[in-house]
Scaffold this motif. Structure first.
Motif, PDB file in Angstrom:
ATOM      1  N   ILE A 155       6.639   6.323  -3.771  1.00  0.00           N
ATOM      2  CA  ILE A 155       7.295   5.108  -3.015  1.00  0.00           C
ATOM      3  C   ILE A 155       6.589   4.138  -3.200  1.00  0.00           C
ATOM      4  O   ILE A 155       5.404   3.737  -2.738  1.00  0.00           O
ATOM      5  CB  ILE A 155       7.448   5.427  -1.635  1.00  0.00           C
ATOM      6  N   VAL A 156       7.038   2.685  -3.708  1.00  0.00           N
ATOM      7  CA  VAL A 156       6.752   1.639  -3.877  1.00  0.00           C
ATOM      8  C   VAL A 156       6.933   1.169  -2.729  1.00  0.00           C
ATOM      9  O   VAL A 156       8.692   0.380  -3.294  1.00  0.00           O
ATOM     10  CB  VAL A 156       7.043   1.437  -5.270  1.00  0.00           C
ATOM     11  N   TYR A 157       7.047   0.534  -1.948  1.00  0.00           N
ATOM     12  CA  TYR A 157       7.407  -0.287  -0.984  1.00  0.00           C
ATOM     13  C   TYR A 157       6.979  -2.141  -1.527  1.00  0.00           C
ATOM     14  O   TYR A 157       6.112  -2.495  -0.870  1.00  0.00           O
ATOM     15  CB  TYR A 157       6.907   0.048   0.521  1.00  0.00           C
ATOM     16  N   LEU A 182       2.748   9.789  -2.624  1.00  0.00           N
ATOM     17  CA  LEU A 182       1.934   8.401  -3.183  1.00  0.00           C
ATOM     18  C   LEU A 182       2.471   6.825  -2.597  1.00  0.00           C
ATOM     19  O   LEU A 182       3.610   7.068  -2.985  1.00  0.00           O
ATOM     20  CB  LEU A 182       0.712   7.920  -4.428  1.00  0.00           C
ATOM     21  N   PHE A 183       2.114   6.378  -1.355  1.00  0.00           N
ATOM     22  CA  PHE A 183       2.828   5.636  -0.630  1.00  0.00           C
ATOM     23  C   PHE A 183       2.458   4.184  -0.909  1.00  0.00           C
ATOM     24  O   PHE A 183       0.904   4.001  -0.440  1.00  0.00           O
ATOM     25  CB  PHE A 183       3.134   5.525   0.600  1.00  0.00           C
ATOM     26  N   ILE A 184       2.636   3.814  -1.962  1.00  0.00           N
ATOM     27  CA  ILE A 184       2.012   2.170  -2.178  1.00  0.00           C
ATOM     28  C   ILE A 184       3.415   1.394  -1.730  1.00  0.00           C
ATOM     29  O   ILE A 184       4.370   1.230  -1.739  1.00  0.00           O
ATOM     30  CB  ILE A 184       2.649   1.678  -3.865  1.00  0.00           C
ATOM     31  N   LYS A 185       1.671   0.532  -0.244  1.00  0.00           N
ATOM     32  CA  LYS A 185       2.782  -0.767   0.221  1.00  0.00           C
ATOM     33  C   LYS A 185       1.715  -2.275  -0.874  1.00  0.00           C
ATOM     34  O   LYS A 185       1.103  -2.854  -0.829  1.00  0.00           O
ATOM     35  CB  LYS A 185       2.252  -0.415   1.590  1.00  0.00           C
ATOM     36  N   LEU A 186       2.971  -2.700  -0.296  1.00  0.00           N
ATOM     37  CA  LEU A 186       2.873  -3.912  -1.580  1.00  0.00           C
ATOM     38  C   LEU A 186       3.958  -5.347  -0.812  1.00  0.00           C
ATOM     39  O   LEU A 186       4.133  -5.700  -0.364  1.00  0.00           O
ATOM     40  CB  LEU A 186       2.940  -4.525  -2.854  1.00  0.00           C
ATOM     41  N   LEU A 187       2.308  -6.655   0.206  1.00  0.00           N
ATOM     42  CA  LEU A 187       3.316  -6.963   0.331  1.00  0.00           C
ATOM     43  C   LEU A 187       3.004  -8.695  -0.157  1.00  0.00           C
ATOM     44  O   LEU A 187       1.864  -8.598  -0.431  1.00  0.00           O
ATOM     45  CB  LEU A 187       2.143  -7.820   2.279  1.00  0.00           C
ATOM     46  N   PHE A 239       2.878  -6.813  10.441  1.00  0.00           N
ATOM     47  CA  PHE A 239       3.281  -5.921  10.717  1.00  0.00           C
ATOM     48  C   PHE A 239       2.631  -4.955   9.944  1.00  0.00           C
ATOM     49  O   PHE A 239       1.910  -3.760  10.149  1.00  0.00           O
ATOM     50  CB  PHE A 239       4.890  -5.896  10.459  1.00  0.00           C
ATOM     51  N   ALA A 240       2.084  -5.424   8.646  1.00  0.00           N
ATOM     52  CA  ALA A 240       1.134  -5.374   8.014  1.00  0.00           C
ATOM     53  C   ALA A 240      -0.027  -4.826   8.213  1.00  0.00           C
ATOM     54  O   ALA A 240      -0.625  -3.188   8.273  1.00  0.00           O
ATOM     55  CB  ALA A 240       1.184  -5.808   6.688  1.00  0.00           C
ATOM     56  N   ARG A 241      -0.644  -5.225   9.037  1.00  0.00           N
ATOM     57  CA  ARG A 241      -2.095  -5.617  10.210  1.00  0.00           C
ATOM     58  C   ARG A 241      -2.245  -4.412  10.832  1.00  0.00           C
ATOM     59  O   ARG A 241      -2.888  -3.657  10.795  1.00  0.00           O
ATOM     60  CB  ARG A 241      -2.429  -6.717  10.573  1.00  0.00           C
ATOM     61  N   ASP A 248      -4.424   4.372   0.686  1.00  0.00           N
ATOM     62  CA  ASP A 248      -3.368   3.509   0.908  1.00  0.00           C
ATOM     63  C   ASP A 248      -2.699   2.247   1.309  1.00  0.00           C
ATOM     64  O   ASP A 248      -1.532   2.706   2.401  1.00  0.00           O
ATOM     65  CB  ASP A 248      -1.988   4.253   0.586  1.00  0.00           C
ATOM     66  N   HIS A 249      -3.548   1.745   1.950  1.00  0.00           N
ATOM     67  CA  HIS A 249      -3.712   0.435   3.028  1.00  0.00           C
ATOM     68  C   HIS A 249      -2.560  -0.133   2.187  1.00  0.00           C
ATOM     69  O   HIS A 249      -2.131  -0.307   0.526  1.00  0.00           O
ATOM     70  CB  HIS A 249      -4.877  -0.340   3.313  1.00  0.00           C
ATOM     71  N   TRP A 250      -2.370  -1.643   2.973  1.00  0.00           N
ATOM     72  CA  TRP A 250      -1.501  -1.733   2.755  1.00  0.00           C
ATOM     73  C   TRP A 250      -2.205  -3.320   1.456  1.00  0.00           C
ATOM     74  O   TRP A 250      -3.459  -3.515   1.770  1.00  0.00           O
ATOM     75  CB  TRP A 250      -0.824  -3.301   3.886  1.00  0.00           C
ATOM     76  N   ASN A 251      -1.677  -4.131   0.984  1.00  0.00           N
ATOM     77  CA  ASN A 251      -2.230  -4.772  -0.189  1.00  0.00           C
ATOM     78  C   ASN A 251      -1.444  -5.758  -0.655  1.00  0.00           C
ATOM     79  O   ASN A 251      -0.133  -5.531  -0.711  1.00  0.00           O
ATOM     80  CB  ASN A 251      -2.339  -4.619  -2.209  1.00  0.00           C
ATOM     81  N   VAL A 252      -2.132  -7.285   0.174  1.00  0.00           N
ATOM     82  CA  VAL A 252      -0.967  -9.068  -0.049  1.00  0.00           C
ATOM     83  C   VAL A 252      -1.384  -9.138  -1.647  1.00  0.00           C
ATOM     84  O   VAL A 252      -2.180  -9.352  -1.467  1.00  0.00           O
ATOM     85  CB  VAL A 252      -1.875  -9.501   1.064  1.00  0.00           C
TER      86      VAL A 252
END
Length: 819
Positions: A505-507, A620-625, A694-696, A715-719
Motif C-alpha cells: 500500500i502506497v499512501y 508493506l504499508f508505505i506512508k508518505l506525507l 496526524f502523521a506525528r 514503516d514510519h511516516w516519511n515527509v
C-alpha cells in the motif's frame, strides 16, 4: 459631496464659512461628539463637516499630521513584483549577474590575447625555443615564460588596473542578493554565503595556478626533455606555450566550482543548523515552522485579515457580492475610482484598518487578480468621513499582496505563479511552431499532432522548452529512470528469494499541488517493472451512508490491495494499491476537523490498529506525507492554470480537424485544477499543521523489547519535501529501497499462522503484542531548543578551514607563528 460640488462651493465664496465653523469650537471636543455618528454617509451636515475638516487640516500649519499627507498609499505597486523571475533574483540582480559573467569572460579573452601577443614577440618566441629544460636555471626561465603567457603578457597591467572595478561589481551583487533575501529573513545568511563564495573563488584560482606550475615543472618538463626536445628543433616550446594558455584558462574554469563550493557549503550549514526541511525525513524530525525558507515576519493581525479579505473577494466577478462579503468582515467602502479601485476601512477599538483594492491585469482565465494594501493606524477621528484625516497618520503596520480565486498571495508567491504560467504558455507556443518540422521529427517522440490528455500535453510542452532546459530535464529524467531501474532490480531480487511483500500500500498524503502523484508514481513504476499489478483508490470523497455505519478505518473504505479485485477477477501474486489521499484528509477536508483532542486520539488509535493489521497480513504499508513551500505550490498553480488555458485552445484545435477526436483527455486536463486548490493554498498553514499532527500521532515506531534488533522492519511516516522535485524524487526511491530491504531481510518480524488465527478473533491482542505503535498519549509538537547538528558542526569546521586557507594565500597568515 463630490469634487464638482466642492469646486462650485469654493467658487461661491463659502470657503470662509467652512473654515470658520470648526475654528470656533475646540477640535478635540468636536471629534468626541462625532464619535457617536453612524457610517451611513447620509446628511449634508456630515459632508460639510468632513470638507471643513479636510480644508482645515490641509492648510492649518499647526496641525500635527499636516506633514504626513504624502504617506497616503499608492493604489498600485511602485514596481510590479512579477519581475522576480526566481526567488532571490529580481530583474536588476539578474542583469548585474549577467554583466559580471560577461565581464569575467571578457577578461579571459583579454588575457588570452595578451598571451598571444607575448608569443608574437620575436625575442620571447626564440627564447622559448632555446630553453634546455634539463638544466635547472633554464627550466626556471622557461617556467617564467609559461607564467607570463598565463598572466596575459602585455595585458597584465590592464588586468591589474581593473581589479578594483571587478571587486566592486562582485560586492554590489553580493549586497543586492542579501538585500533581496530579506523577504526570507536571510540577509545575514546570504551575505556570509557570498563572502565564502568569493573565498572559494580565490582559493580555487590559486589551486589551479599552483597546480599547473607544479605539474609543468615536475612532470611535463622532464618528459619534454626526454621525449620531445631531442626530436624537435623547438625544444620544449610547444609545452611552454600550451601550458601557458592552460594556465590562463584553468583558474577561470575552477573559479565557478570554487564559488559554488563556498556558497553551497554555507547554505547547507545554515540548513542543518536551523533544521530546515530535507528532501526526505522522518516526521518525528520534521519541524513545520522551519520550512525551506523563512518568510519575512509580517504583522500577524494584518496577514490574517488579508486571507479573509481574499475569501471575501473570491473570484471578483460580482463586485456587489464582494462588497457585501467585505461588509460582513466589518469593512465599509468610503472611496472608489476609475479602473476598479476601491478603498475600505474598519474601526477596531482605537485603531483603523484601511484596505485598498485595485485590479491588477492582465486577467488569467477570464479572472482579474486584485492587488491589495492593508494598513493599520491609530484612529485620529471616528467621524463619518474622516478617511483622509486618518490616512494622514503614519501607519503602524502595512502589508501588500494579491488575491486570486479566493487565495491571498504575497509578492514572491504571485511572481512564482505568473512566471510559471507565462513560461508554460511560451513553451506551448514554441511547440506549436515546430510541430511537424524536421526539428521535431528528429526526437524519439515526434510532435505528430495535438496533445489529447495530460501526459501527452506535458510531453508536448517539454519540446517547447529552451534547449538548455531541455538538456537539463533530459539529464535529470535519465538519472531518475536509472534509479527506478535499480530499485526494480532490488525488488526482483527479493522476489526470487521469496521475501518480497505480496501486497504493498502506497499512501500518498499531503498538501495540494505538492507533486504527490508524479513523485509517488515513481515508486509504482519500480513495482510495475517487477510484475506488480498497481491500482489506484481515490479517497478524496466523503464516506457514503453505508460506510458511515461501519468503523472509520474499515477495509470496506480503506482497502487492502486484494480487496479491489472483483469475484470474477484473477488476483495476481504481487499487487500494489495507491491511496490517493486517505484518512488524514478527513481531518483537513472532512468532518473530523472539529473534533476535540480526546476524539482525535480515538481516531488515531483506529489508524494505528489498521497499521498493525497490515503487519499481520504481510502488507508493506508505505506512508508518505508530501509538503512544499508556498512559492513552489504557487508555481504549480500557475502551471496548471496554463494547462487549463491550453485545454481550451486544444478544443478549438481538435474541432478544426476533419476526423473526430476524443475529448476525455481534455476534461482530465481541465479537472487537474479546481477552486479547492486555491482554498487549500489560502489555508496553507493550518492544513500543514493538521497533516503533521496526524502523521506525528499515528507514526509507527519500533519497540526494541519485543521486536529484537533495532534494524527490524520499520514503516514510519516519511515527509517528502518537493520544493525541489529532482532531489526529492531520488531520495524517495532510495528511502523506498531502504524500507523494502528492512522488510525483506527480517522475515522473523512477520506474524505466524497462530498469530493470524488470534488476530482473526481479536486484532487488538496481536496489535498490542506487536507493540510497534507510538504511546497512546497525544504527541505534542516539540518546541524546545534543538540539539546542534553534527553535520552543521562538521561543515562549520570546513568553512573555518576555507577562511584560513584564504587568509594564508592572501596575507600569508600562518597559525604556527602564533603557537
Amino acid at each position: 459631496m463630490n469634487g464638482r460640488e466642492l469646486n462650485s462651493d469654493l467658487e461661491a465664496g463659502e470657503t470662509t464659512a467652512l473654515i470658520a465653523k470648526p475654528m470656533r469650537s475646540d477640535y478635540h471636543e468636536k471629534t468626541a461628539q462625532k464619535d457617536n455618528h453612524t457610517c451611513d454617509g447620509n446628511g449634508d451636515d456630515d459632508d460639510d463637516d468632513e470638507l471643513a475638516d479636510l480644508i482645515l487640516h490641509m492648510f492649518m500649519a499647526n496641525f500635527q499630521y499636516s506633514d504626513d499627507l504624502s504617506r497616503y498609499p499608492k493604489t498600485n505597486p511602485k514596481l510590479p513584483p512579477v519581475v522576480r523571475f526566481k526567488r532571490h533574483r529580481n530583474f536588476y540582480i539578474f542583469e548585474i549577474n549577467q554583466f559580471r559573467h560577461w565581464w569575467k569572460t571578457s577578461r579571459l579573452l583579454v588575457r588570452l590575447s595578451g598571451g598571444y601577443e607575448y608569443c608574437l614577440n620575436n625575442l620571447a618566441w626564440f627564447a622559448m625555443g632555446a630553453f634546455n629544460v634539463k638544466k635547472h636555471k633554464q627550466a626556471k626561465r622557461a617556467l617564467k615564460s609559461m607564467k607570463a603567457i598565463g598572466r596575459g603578457g602585455v595585458s597584465r597591467e590592464f588586468l591589474q588596473n581593473v581589479h578594483p572595478f571587478t571587486r566592486s561589481v562582485r560586492l554590489l551583487l553580493a549586497i543586492a542578493r542579501g538585500w533581496e533575501a530579506r523577504v526570507d529573513n536571510r540577509f545575514f545568511e546570504v551575505l556570509v554565503a557570498e563572502a565564502f563564495a568569493f573565498m572559494g573563488n580565490r582559493c580555487s584560482r590559486w589551486i589551479g595556478r599552483k597546480g599547473i606550475d607544479g605539474i609543468t615543472k615536475s612532470v611535463l618538463f622532464p618528459i619534454s626533455a626526454k621525449f620531445i626536445a631531442p626530436y624537435l628543433d623547438q625544444n620544449s616550446r610547444p609545452v611552454i606555450v600550451t601550458m601557458g594558455f592552460i594556465r590562463a584558462i584553468l583558474p577561470f574554469a575552477l573559479s565557478f566550482q570554487g564559488s559554488r563550493f563556498g556558497r553551497q557549503l554555507t547554505f547547507n550549514t545554515f540548513k542543518y543548523a536551523n533544521y530546515r526541511w530535507h528532501p526526505v525525513q522522518s516526521v518525528m524530525k520534521f519541524d513545520k515552522n522551519a520550512g525551506v525558507y523563512q518568510d519575512m515576519e509580517l504583522d500577524p493581525e494584518l496577514l490574517g485579515i488579508a486571507h479573509r479579505v481574499a475569501v471575501a473577494i473570491d473570484h471578483g466577478d460580482n463586485p456587489v457580492q464582494s462588497r457585501e462579503n467585505l461588509l460582513e468582515l466589518g469593512f465599509h467602502i468610503f472611496a472608489c475610482g476609475s479602473g476598479g479601485h476601491a478603498s475600505y476601512r474598519q474601526f477596531v477599538g482605537e485603531k483603523v484598518i484601511t484596505l485598498y483594492i485595485t485590479p491588477y491585469g492582465p486577467s488569467i482565465l477570464d479572472e482579474m487578480p486584485r492587488y491589495i494594501i492593508l494598513e493599520r493606524r491609530k484612529a485620529v477621528s471616528k467621524t463619518v468621513n474622516s478617511s483622509i484625516i486618518n490616512a494622514s497618520a503614519k501607519p503602524q503596520a502595512a502589508i501588500c499582496g494579491f488575491t486570486y480565486s479566493g487565495a491571498y498571495f504575497q509578492s514572491q508567491e504571485w511572481a512564482a505563479l505568473t512566471n510559471r504560467y507565462q513560461l508554460t504558455l511560451d513553451a506551448y507556443e514554441r511547440s506549436c511552431k515546430i510541430l511537424g518540422t524536421n526539428t521535431a521529427m528528429r526526437h524519439n517522440n515526434p510532435l505528430a499532432g495535438p496533445p489529447r490528455d495530460l501526459q501527452t500535453l506535458k510531453e508536448f510542452i517539454r519540446y517547447g522548452n529552451l534547449p538548455k532546459k531541455q538538456r537539463k530535464d533530459k539529464k535529470r529524467w535519465k538519472n531518475i529512470n536509472r534509479e527506478v531501474e535499480r530499485v526494480a532490480r532490488t525488488v526482483a531480487k527479493y522476489q526470487k528469494q521469496g521475501t518480497a511483500p505480496k501486497q504493498v500500500i502506497v499512501y500518498l498524503e499531503g498538501l495540494d499541488c505538492s507533486a504527490k502523484s508524479s513523485t509517488g508514481g515513481l515508486v509504482c513504476s519500480a513495482l510495475e517493472k517487477c510484475g506488480y499489478d498497481v491500482r489506484t483508490a481515490q479517497h478524496n470523497r466523503p464516506p457514503n451512508e453505508e460506510q458511515k455505519k461501519k468503523p472509520w478505518m474499515d477495509r470496506g473504505r480503506f482497502e487492502f490491495p486484494e480487496d479491489v479485485y472483483g469475484p470474477d477477477e484473477e488476483k495476481p501474486e504481487y499487487t500494489a494499491l495507491v491511496w490517493d489521499r486517505g484518512p488524514a484528509g478527513d481531518f483537513v477536508y472532512g468532518s473530523f476537523a472539529s473534533l476535540n483532542k480526546t476524539e482525535k486520539k480515538m481516531k488515531y488509535e483506529e489508524f494505528r490498529q489498521y497499521d498493525a493489521m497490515c503487519r499481520v497480513e504481510d502488507v508493506l504499508f508505505i506512508k508518505l506525507l508530501f509538503v512544499a513551500d508556498r512559492d513552489s505550490i504557487a508555481g504549480t498553480l500557475g502551471k496548471r492554470l496554463a494547462h487549463k488555458k491550453i485545454a481550451r485552445d486544444l478544443r478549438i484545435w481538435l474541432d478544426a480537424n476533419s476526423i473526430p477526436h476524443s475529448r476525455e483527455g481534455l476534461e482530465e486536463i481541465e479537472a487537474h485544477i479546481d477552486p479547492t486548490d486555491f482554498v487549500a493554498f489560502n489555508k496553507y498553514k493550518s492544513n500543514l499543521s493538521i497533516f503533521t499532527e496526524f502523521a506525528r500521532n499515528t507514526n509507527t515506531l519500533r519497540n526494541r523489547t519485543n521486536m529484537g534488533s533495532p534494524d527490524k522492519y520499520d514503516d514510519h511516516w516519511n515527509v517528502i519535501c518537493t520544493t525541489k522535485r529532482y532531489p526529492a524524487r531520488l531520495k524517495l526511491l532510495k528511502k523506498f529501497e531502504q524500507q523494502l530491504r528492512r522488510y525483506a531481510v527480517t522475515p522473523t518480524d512477520r506474524v505466524t499462522l497462530v498469530g493470524k488465527f488470534y488476530a482473526y478473533f481479536d486484532p487488538r491482542t496481536v496489535a498490542r503484542r506487536l507493540s510497534s505503535i507510538v504511546p497512546e498519549n497525544y504527541v505534542e509538537e516539540k518546541h524546545e531548543a534543538k540539539k546542534v547538528s553534527t553535520r552543521a558542526i562538521f561543515q562549520t569546521f570546513l568553512l573555518v578551514l576555507l577562511l584560513y586557507f584564504y587568509a594564508y594565500i592572501t596575507w600569508k597568515f600562518d597559525m604556527t607563528d602564533y603557537l
